[in-house]
Scaffold this active site. Structure first.
Site, PDB file in Angstrom:
ATOM      1  N   HIS A 187     -31.312   1.201  52.456  1.00 17.04           N
ATOM      2  CA  HIS A 187     -30.270   1.495  53.429  1.00 17.04           C
ATOM      3  C   HIS A 187     -28.927   0.975  52.911  1.00 17.04           C
ATOM      4  O   HIS A 187     -28.875   0.155  51.988  1.00 17.04           O
ATOM      5  CB  HIS A 187     -30.650   0.817  54.759  1.00 17.04           C
ATOM      6  N   ASN A 214     -23.371  -1.207  61.058  1.00 16.43           N
ATOM      7  CA  ASN A 214     -24.382  -0.201  60.758  1.00 16.43           C
ATOM      8  C   ASN A 214     -23.915   1.166  61.240  1.00 16.43           C
ATOM      9  O   ASN A 214     -22.864   1.276  61.894  1.00 16.43           O
ATOM     10  CB  ASN A 214     -25.707  -0.616  61.423  1.00 16.43           C
ATOM     11  N   CYS A 261     -26.663   7.323  55.202  1.00 12.33           N
ATOM     12  CA  CYS A 261     -26.105   5.973  55.326  1.00 12.33           C
ATOM     13  C   CYS A 261     -25.061   5.701  54.246  1.00 12.33           C
ATOM     14  O   CYS A 261     -24.043   5.052  54.494  1.00 12.33           O
ATOM     15  CB  CYS A 261     -27.216   4.927  55.231  1.00 12.33           C
TER      16      CYS A 261
END
Ligand SMILES: *[C@@H]1O[C@H](CO)[C@@H](O)[C@H](O)[C@H]1NC(C)=O
Ligand SMILES: *[C@@H]1O[C@H](CO)[C@@H](O)[C@H](O)[C@H]1NC(C)=O
Ligand SMILES: *[C@@H]1O[C@H](CO)[C@@H](O)[C@H](O)[C@H]1NC(C)=O
Length: 339
Positions: A282, A303, A147
């Site tokens: 994250h 995202n 991520c």
């Protein structure tokens, strides 16, 4: 995706079996309807399992998630909805392990750089860098804890577009393989990636160094063929959504947050204000902000979980939540590259 699940998940299967029995008892959805939705979902997501046993085990998790979604949506008193997505056959623990990957360094040095947007006076009521053409299509990090690389690359792509008018696709895999102070698919931190890009004299294109969701050794030649550069990065003053707003008014901003809760995993639409804490797990990019019809202020986040999650890959998350660190801790570690 299905294949990457199998290896890593086997460790957890024993633990999960114990909890399935508990959950099955509280299920109210008819078995036939669950089975039908499962087959439909498998077809939609092209999901194939190794064998009948795995398919049955995944069905149990799917059913549990489906029940959670139905109960949540049926209550009808929330500003967001949950739904099935590519992660609906994973427990939240597996999901956290496979699809996030933020690891903060053990010592975080206090911010020493100035905040270049400290004194800006023009802050529009709303901003959408996606609508402005400064954001690439949604990507999918796959079963790799990268991520941090997606967040870094997206922020660099956007500021490059804002300054040059060209929207390039840059290489997450270069960051995964070459940022030795980070840990590839085992996690990393955006500022470390920005530092690598500065030292490397830039970053190459996606086409030149494509993403494959696994750890590899750094390809020095490809890594040297840079197409975009940054000269620095700055931290947004921590725990202050007002300062964060100034930065996002000027460019998309990389943020760390707590993405490890089930409501986050199964988020489908609306302004998220669900369960989450401050466990920084994250990383995403804030690509805009606005106000919903009911007056709720939100951030728009991009995202790296593909199109099936959220609003075609994006989430609206409540802004000015009333705590300095922001909802899910999103104002605690925000930073952006400088070109
Ligand atoms: C929504 O309704 C459920 C069930 O009636 C209740 O338990 C919950 O506290 C309510 N949540 C909010 C945010 O009002
Ligand atoms: C913002 O204004 C303050 C007070 O005038 C000044 O000290 C500071 O250097 C300014 N910051 C920037 C980044 O221009
Ligand atoms: C993924 O790409 C990297 C960099 O090109 C390479 O080193 C690695 O071997 C590749 N892995 C797979 C599984 O293809």
């Amino acid at each position: 995706m299905a294949l990457s699940l199998v290896g890593k998940s086997s460790l957890c299967l024993v633990l999960m079996l114990a909890s399935w029995a508990l959950h099955a008892a509280s299920r109210t959805l008819p078995e036939a309807s669950i089975q039908q939705k499962y087959e439909q979902w498998m077809a939609e997501h092209g999901r194939v399992y190794a064998d009948g046993e795995e398919k049955q085990q995944r069905l149990e998790i799917f059913a549990d998630n489906l029940q959670f979604i139905e109960d949540f949506n049926r209550a009808g008193n929330r500003t967001f909805k949950l739904g099935l997505n590519a992660f609906s056959d994973q427990t939240v623990e597996e999901f956290l392990e496979l699809s996030t990957g933020l690891v903060l360094p053990s010592t975080l040095h206090p911010r020493t750089t100035p905040f270049m947007y400290a004194n800006i006076t023009h802050i529009p009521d709303s901003m959408d860098w996606v609508a402005k053409g400064a954001v690439n299509a949604i990507k999918d990090q796959g079963g790799c804890g990268s991520c941090w690389a997606f967040s870094s690359v997206a922020a660099i792509e956007s500021i490059t577009q804002i300054k040059t008018g060209k929207l390039l696709e840059l290489s997450e895999q270069q960051l995964v393989d070459c940022t030795v102070e980070n840990s590839g698919c085992d996690g990393g931190w955006m500022n470390t990636a920005f530092n690598y890009v500065i030292k490397n004299g830039g970053i190459t294109s996606e086409a030149n160094y494509p993403y494959n969701a696994s750890d590899g050794t750094c390809h020095a030649h490809a890594a040297s063929m840079t197409v975009a550069k940054i000269v620095g990065y700055e931290d947004v003053p921590a725990n202050n959504e007002g300062e964060l707003l100034k930065a996002v008014a000027m460019q998309p901003v990389s943020v760390a947050l707590d993405g490890g809760e089930r409501e986050f995993q199964l988020y489908s639409s609306g302004v998220f204000n669900g369960n989450c804490g401050k466990a920084m797990s994250h990383a995403v990019v804030i690509v805009g902000y606005g106000t919903a019809e009911d007056g709720t202020k939100y951030w728009k986040i991009r995202n790296s979980w593909g199109h099936t999650w959220g609003e075609a890959g994006y989430m609206k998350i409540q802004r000015d939540y009333g705590q300095p660190e922001g909802l899910c801790g999103l104002a605690m570690h925000a930073s952006y590259p400088v070109v």
